[in-house]
Design a protein around this motif. Sequence first.
Motif, PDB file in Angstrom:
ATOM      1  N   LEU A 112      80.216  81.985  84.391  1.00 21.28           N
ATOM      2  CA  LEU A 112      79.399  80.768  84.561  1.00 21.28           C
ATOM      3  C   LEU A 112      78.358  80.965  85.666  1.00 21.28           C
ATOM      4  CD1 LEU A 112      82.292  78.195  84.193  1.00 21.28           C
ATOM      5  CD2 LEU A 112      80.177  78.122  82.864  1.00 21.28           C
ATOM      6  N   LEU A 113      78.772  81.613  86.736  1.00 20.51           N
ATOM      7  CA  LEU A 113      77.825  81.859  87.832  1.00 20.51           C
ATOM      8  C   LEU A 113      76.690  82.783  87.365  1.00 20.51           C
ATOM      9  CD1 LEU A 113      77.210  81.411  90.843  1.00 20.51           C
ATOM     10  CD2 LEU A 113      78.666  83.382  91.363  1.00 20.51           C
ATOM     11  N   LEU A 114      77.041  83.816  86.611  1.00 23.91           N
ATOM     12  CA  LEU A 114      76.009  84.716  86.068  1.00 23.91           C
ATOM     13  C   LEU A 114      75.036  83.954  85.163  1.00 23.91           C
ATOM     14  CD1 LEU A 114      78.213  87.840  85.255  1.00 23.91           C
ATOM     15  CD2 LEU A 114      76.289  87.798  86.875  1.00 23.91           C
ATOM     16  N   ALA A 115      75.581  82.993  84.405  1.00 27.50           N
ATOM     17  CA  ALA A 115      74.709  82.197  83.527  1.00 27.50           C
ATOM     18  C   ALA A 115      73.700  81.407  84.355  1.00 27.50           C
ATOM     19  CB  ALA A 115      75.562  81.257  82.672  1.00 27.50           C
ATOM     20  N   MET A 116      74.190  80.796  85.432  1.00 25.20           N
ATOM     21  CA  MET A 116      73.284  80.043  86.334  1.00 25.20           C
ATOM     22  C   MET A 116      72.201  80.966  86.889  1.00 25.20           C
ATOM     23  SD  MET A 116      74.194  76.859  86.877  1.00 25.20           S
ATOM     24  CE  MET A 116      74.813  76.542  85.287  1.00 25.20           C
ATOM     25  N   MET A 117      72.638  82.137  87.337  1.00 29.09           N
ATOM     26  CA  MET A 117      71.694  83.069  87.966  1.00 29.09           C
ATOM     27  C   MET A 117      70.678  83.587  86.943  1.00 29.09           C
ATOM     28  SD  MET A 117      74.490  85.072  90.317  1.00 29.09           S
ATOM     29  CE  MET A 117      73.390  86.211  91.128  1.00 29.09           C
ATOM     30  N   ALA A 118      71.150  83.872  85.741  1.00 28.18           N
ATOM     31  CA  ALA A 118      70.243  84.424  84.719  1.00 28.18           C
ATOM     32  C   ALA A 118      69.167  83.409  84.346  1.00 28.18           C
ATOM     33  CB  ALA A 118      71.055  84.820  83.483  1.00 28.18           C
ATOM     34  N   GLY A 145      86.261  88.324  81.769  1.00 27.73           N
ATOM     35  CA  GLY A 145      85.370  87.273  81.284  1.00 27.73           C
ATOM     36  C   GLY A 145      84.221  87.866  80.500  1.00 27.73           C
ATOM     37  N   MET A 146      83.376  86.984  79.986  1.00 28.01           N
ATOM     38  CA  MET A 146      82.265  87.459  79.165  1.00 28.01           C
ATOM     39  C   MET A 146      81.174  86.395  79.138  1.00 28.01           C
ATOM     40  SD  MET A 146      82.789  89.182  75.452  1.00 28.01           S
ATOM     41  CE  MET A 146      82.834  90.919  75.846  1.00 28.01           C
ATOM     42  N   VAL A 147      79.936  86.883  79.053  1.00 28.69           N
ATOM     43  CA  VAL A 147      78.805  85.980  78.807  1.00 28.69           C
ATOM     44  C   VAL A 147      78.246  86.351  77.435  1.00 28.69           C
ATOM     45  CG1 VAL A 147      76.545  85.185  79.592  1.00 28.69           C
ATOM     46  CG2 VAL A 147      78.284  85.856  81.271  1.00 28.69           C
ATOM     47  N   ILE A 148      78.004  85.326  76.630  1.00 24.13           N
ATOM     48  CA  ILE A 148      77.418  85.519  75.300  1.00 24.13           C
ATOM     49  C   ILE A 148      76.003  84.930  75.339  1.00 24.13           C
ATOM     50  CG2 ILE A 148      77.670  85.025  72.835  1.00 24.13           C
ATOM     51  CD1 ILE A 148      80.130  86.475  73.974  1.00 24.13           C
ATOM     52  N   ALA A 149      75.042  85.683  74.824  1.00 23.68           N
ATOM     53  CA  ALA A 149      73.659  85.188  74.820  1.00 23.68           C
ATOM     54  C   ALA A 149      73.077  85.325  73.429  1.00 23.68           C
ATOM     55  CB  ALA A 149      72.814  85.974  75.824  1.00 23.68           C
ATOM     56  N   ARG A 150      72.250  84.349  73.057  1.00 23.15           N
ATOM     57  CA  ARG A 150      71.572  84.457  71.759  1.00 23.15           C
ATOM     58  C   ARG A 150      70.267  85.228  71.898  1.00 23.15           C
ATOM     59  NH1 ARG A 150      71.205  79.041  68.659  1.00 23.15           N
ATOM     60  NH2 ARG A 150      71.405  77.947  70.633  1.00 23.15           N
ATOM     61  N   ASP A 151      69.711  85.253  73.117  1.00 21.11           N
ATOM     62  CA  ASP A 151      68.469  85.966  73.363  1.00 21.11           C
ATOM     63  C   ASP A 151      68.809  87.324  74.010  1.00 21.11           C
ATOM     64  OD1 ASP A 151      66.169  87.003  74.411  1.00 21.11           O
ATOM     65  OD2 ASP A 151      65.604  85.213  75.564  1.00 21.11           O
ATOM     66  N   HIS A 173      70.397  90.958  78.561  1.00 21.19           N
ATOM     67  CA  HIS A 173      70.093  92.121  79.406  1.00 21.19           C
ATOM     68  C   HIS A 173      70.058  91.708  80.876  1.00 21.19           C
ATOM     69  CE1 HIS A 173      68.523  95.983  80.516  1.00 21.19           C
ATOM     70  NE2 HIS A 173      67.538  95.385  81.174  1.00 21.19           N
ATOM     71  N   LYS A 174      69.456  90.541  81.136  1.00 19.18           N
ATOM     72  CA  LYS A 174      69.386  90.077  82.527  1.00 19.18           C
ATOM     73  C   LYS A 174      70.792  89.817  83.083  1.00 19.18           C
ATOM     74  CE  LYS A 174      66.986  86.820  85.502  1.00 19.18           C
ATOM     75  NZ  LYS A 174      66.181  85.596  85.563  1.00 19.18           N
ATOM     76  N   VAL A 175      71.644  89.224  82.265  1.00 23.70           N
ATOM     77  CA  VAL A 175      73.033  89.000  82.706  1.00 23.70           C
ATOM     78  C   VAL A 175      73.686  90.343  83.044  1.00 23.70           C
ATOM     79  CG1 VAL A 175      75.338  88.234  81.970  1.00 23.70           C
ATOM     80  CG2 VAL A 175      73.328  86.849  81.395  1.00 23.70           C
ATOM     81  N   ARG A 176      73.474  91.317  82.188  1.00 21.02           N
ATOM     82  CA  ARG A 176      74.089  92.632  82.396  1.00 21.02           C
ATOM     83  C   ARG A 176      73.610  93.245  83.711  1.00 21.02           C
ATOM     84  NH1 ARG A 176      76.781  95.525  78.841  1.00 21.02           N
ATOM     85  NH2 ARG A 176      76.074  94.413  77.001  1.00 21.02           N
TER      86      ARG A 176
END
Length: 379
Positions: free
Chosen positions: A66-72, A201-207, A212-215
């Motif tokens: 969730l934190l990575l999502a905010m940052m991305a 954990g995992m972040v899923i992105a449609r874009d 890539h930015k999350v990674r």
Amino acid sequence: MNIPLLDLKGIFKAQEAELRAAMDRVLESQYFINGPEVAAFERQMEAFLEHEPISAVGCSNGSIALLLAMMALDIGPGDEVLVPTYSFFATVSCVTLVGATPVWVDIDPHTCNIDHTQIQDKLTDRTRAIIPVHLFGRMADVAAIEQILNDTGRRQQVAIIEDCAQSLSSRYKGRRACTFGDLSTLSFFPSKNLGAYGDGGMVIARDPDLAHKVRVLARHGAEVKYHHQFVGLNSRLDALQAAILGVKLPMLDDWSQQRRDNAQRYRQLFAQTGLGGAVRLPADDEGGYLHVYNQFNLLVERRDALRQYLKDAGVGTAIYYPMPLHLQPCFAHLGAKEGDYPVSEAAANTSLAIPVFPGLTAAQQERVVSLIVDFYKGQ
Ligand SMILES: Cc1ncc(COP(=O)(O)O)c(C=O)c1O
């Protein structure tokens, strides 16, 4: 007859040989962080989600996802994020950790998910995201949220971040959770429907660019080692966890079906009890949802006494969650007070999760229900 809230041993025993082989493979490779096991599991998850384009990025746990999502999404000071007042703490801490402001939204009394009818009034020029949590394994109404954003012309400015920690393998109108949000997050905490043998954990992105930015953010913000475009985090999925999860993922829909069958049996058993309003059962599939029951969460009268009664009889239960988020001491400065979000507060006082895990027997379920009947009928 002791009945735990969750029994993971049965699941382990059923897959023991495969799991041990996967762990051995990692030990032989001596490759423990990221690497081929993690990449293989990410691709396996992408295929599982049955949606394109979709990208999966492993990370250390669901809170950091969730934190990575905010940052991305570059969410930070001055920004507002709409969050339900009733969820696990990380749904909100990710907002304050980046310096943004949570905007509380009460929950729907039937599903315990964010009440989308209250969203429109909470949108401001500073709103940057909404975090619908698919609590207990049934999806929040993401389609309605998207519709509100479209109708108010806000969809471009306001991201939807699905918190899917409790709901992987659930669906809405056939489409899997994790494929609706701009970003979606997963936890592989051992008690989740897809649980690791530690944190994950995992972040899923449609874009793909956002993925890539999350990674990159999860690798200290460095695309090329020691060259940092962003101030990121060290948040990686262990190869051992990825190998274990890769063995378990093909079984997930089957386990979800077992949870659903158990839920159905509870519904039949409770229907015969005549307990009326003392015990309210969780929402079902009504409206096109496929509920995967990470928890079978009752809303009950005299909750604490019932919990003690079940405990004395050897039945494990849990309270998700005893204090709503807007009343947590660390958020006192946001100014919410008791009575402001009454549905969440009522849920916090009445919630009780009873065992629903795959492998729970009919006899165990009958025992749980008959104890609850005894408690209310005083026998
Ligand atoms: C709804 C929700 N969000 C986020 C998290 C955080 O996941 P983790 O424990 O892997 O950090 C959890 C896990 O408990 C959760 O239930």
